[in-house]
Design a protein around this motif. Structure first.
Motif, PDB file in Angstrom:
ATOM      1  N   GLU A  58      -5.147  -3.123   6.033  1.00 40.01           N
ATOM      2  CA  GLU A  58      -6.212  -1.945   5.043  1.00 40.01           C
ATOM      3  C   GLU A  58      -5.790  -0.317   5.730  1.00 40.01           C
ATOM      4  O   GLU A  58      -5.720  -0.024   4.099  1.00 40.01           O
TER       5      GLU A  58
ATOM      6  N   THR B 283       0.778  -1.368  -0.252  1.00 35.25           N
ATOM      7  CA  THR B 283      -0.349   0.126   0.287  1.00 35.25           C
ATOM      8  C   THR B 283       0.348   1.450   0.180  1.00 35.25           C
ATOM      9  O   THR B 283       0.513   2.108  -0.579  1.00 35.25           O
TER      10      THR B 283
ATOM     11  N   HIS C 215      -7.828   1.999   3.488  1.00 32.21           N
ATOM     12  CA  HIS C 215      -8.267   1.454   2.136  1.00 32.21           C
ATOM     13  C   HIS C 215      -9.290   0.320   2.443  1.00 32.21           C
ATOM     14  O   HIS C 215      -9.642   0.780   3.951  1.00 32.21           O
TER      15      HIS C 215
ATOM     16  N   GLU D 260       0.000   4.393  -2.371  1.00 31.48           N
ATOM     17  CA  GLU D 260      -0.845   5.301  -2.108  1.00 31.48           C
ATOM     18  C   GLU D 260      -0.900   6.683  -3.121  1.00 31.48           C
ATOM     19  O   GLU D 260      -1.060   7.408  -2.818  1.00 31.48           O
TER      20      GLU D 260
ATOM     21  N   HIS E 178      -8.715   3.764  -5.932  1.00 30.90           N
ATOM     22  CA  HIS E 178      -9.410   3.200  -4.252  1.00 30.90           C
ATOM     23  C   HIS E 178      -8.217   2.220  -4.418  1.00 30.90           C
ATOM     24  O   HIS E 178      -7.768   1.998  -5.661  1.00 30.90           O
TER      25      HIS E 178
END
Length: 428
Positions: free
Chosen positions: A163, A138, A166, A142, A154
């Protein structure tokens, strides 16, 4: 469970119309209808020491329906590209099929891709959604959420508890699905894109190759014509889904044949999975076959001379048997008898220790295969059917075949639906 007609490769063949015009959603629906209780996907949820979980083909069909509803709620629709960067885990495999059922286009990204390659692919395919494995990825993705040249909106995170801000993968599963949702499912046409496979980028920026349902089905039918497999054959899936080989072997062909996929998220653990599954087919890139042969040779070197002599004699009989087949000759009755005896008494017990005693079709591709390694495995009676192809040819373009003939050390003949021309300088 009803019985369906089969082709020579053990593939169900009961759908109307031209087989080359079938779509992946049609195959999924057929498998759920005709083989509802048959296993289609198995994986270890908690790493290599975890218990195995299995979905039947009916379970796969229902799960991907529920999952598709979750992706639809995030705005994914027909023609949209969605990026996937995960290992060979169930979330990757099931998401791929759920997106295809929506008419969307899944695009897998190599786990080893550099940040600049990820950026290029995200900008190039214009995806608004990416599904990644865990927190370590991520952080890479990101920054693309605020990149003005990337439409990414997303991130879905597969690993529970990682997560952050997210979307958790588990939250996508919608039960029940919204009323009327099924009208958005399974409307793919043969000419629609099924996926985009990006080249590895070794000669510049990765290039996206668009592959349609029709192209994939044509290649699947061509492969059926050159292999000999039992019905519902097992496949151990350990190569990256970003590569056309595992897309064909680990997703499309299993749907085409209603076979059973065993996911191996960590390629270093593939030997243990082979021992568990004892598959009838095994595909290994040359490096895998080299590692296996080195391990076996190491064990042979530790054996007493008298025991090794028996094994060497068995190897010679098996190689002689393979040589007759390679030349297109029928082995004599005496050779058949000798081969059957050494196979039963010597070769099969050794292969069983590695989980390879049930292999009827073995293959390799993606890089040149050492003739020495091929000849070594011929000593076990295992003929590695080498093949050649590219992303742009939807995978295999030429292949050796136990049915159409083979020559060890070559990559065989063109498969059906492929035309090959050799230039004056010898290049294909």
């Amino acid at each position: 469970m009803t019985s369906a007609p089969r082709t020579r490769a053990g593939r169900p063949d009961d759908l109307p119309g031209d087989p080359g015009d079938r779509t992946l959603p049609q195959l999924l629906a057929r498998n759920a209808r005709d083989y509802p209780g048959l296993p289609g996907l198995s994986w270890q949820a908690n790493g290599p020491d975890g218990n195995w979980t299995t979905f039947s083909w009916a379970g796969i069909h229902e799960h991907t329906r529920s999952l598709a509803a979750g992706y639809r709620a995030l705005g994914v629709g027909r023609g949209d590209h969605v990026l996937l960067m995960m290992s060979n885990r169930s979330e990757h495999w099931l998401t791929d099929l759920a997106l295809v059922r929506l008419g969307a286009v899944p695009v897998s990204v190599y786990g080893t891709a550099a940040p600049e390659q990820i950026t290029h692919i995200a900008r190039n395919c214009r995806a608004r959604l990416a599904v990644v494995e865990g927190a370590d990825l991520t952080a890479v993705w990101e920054r693309l959420l605020t990149d003005p040249d990337t439409p990414l909106e997303h991130l879905v995170v597969a690993e529970p508890g990682e997560e952050g801000d997210h979307v958790p993968y588990a939250a996508l599963l919608r039960e029940p699905v919204p009323e009327g949702f099924d009208t958005a499912l399974d409307t793919a046409r043969p000419e629609d894109p099924l996926t985009v496979v990006y080249t590895s980028g070794t000669s510049g920026e990765p290039k996206g190759v668009v592959l349609t349902h029709r192209q994939v089905m044509s290649n699947a039918l061509a492969l059926d014509a050159v292999v000999e497999l039992p019905p519902h054959v097992e496949h151990i899936c350990y190569l990256p889904f970003a590569h056309i080989a595992e897309r064909m072997l680990g997703i499309y062909l299993p749907c085409h044949r209603a076979s059973h996929v065993y996911l191996c998220a960590d390629p270093t653990g593939v030997a243990a999975v082979v021992r568990k599954v004892r598959p009838a087919q095994f595909f290994g890139v040359p490096r895998i076959w080299e590692k296996l042969s080195a391990a076996v040779r190491g064990l042979l070197s530790l054996m007493p001379d008298d025991q090794r002599a028996v094994i060497d004699d068995a190897f010679e009989v098996a190689r002689e048997h393979v040589a007759h087949r390679e030349r297109g000759e029928t082995p004599s009755a005496k050779l058949e008898e000798r081969y059957a005896r050494v196979r039963e008494d010597v070769l099969l017990p050794m292969l069983a220790a590695a989980g390879l005693d049930r292999v009827t079709w073995s293959a390799s591709a993606s890089a040149p295969m050492s003739v020495d390694v091929v000849r070594f495995w011929a000593g076990f009676g295992i003929v590695i059917m080498d093949a050649w192809g590219m992303t742009e040819t939807t995978g295999v373009a030429t292949s050796n075949s136990p049915r159409a003939g083979f020559r060890l050390g070559s990559v065989g003949r063109p498969v059906e639906s492929v035309e090959v021309r050799v230039a004056e300088d010898g290049e294909i």
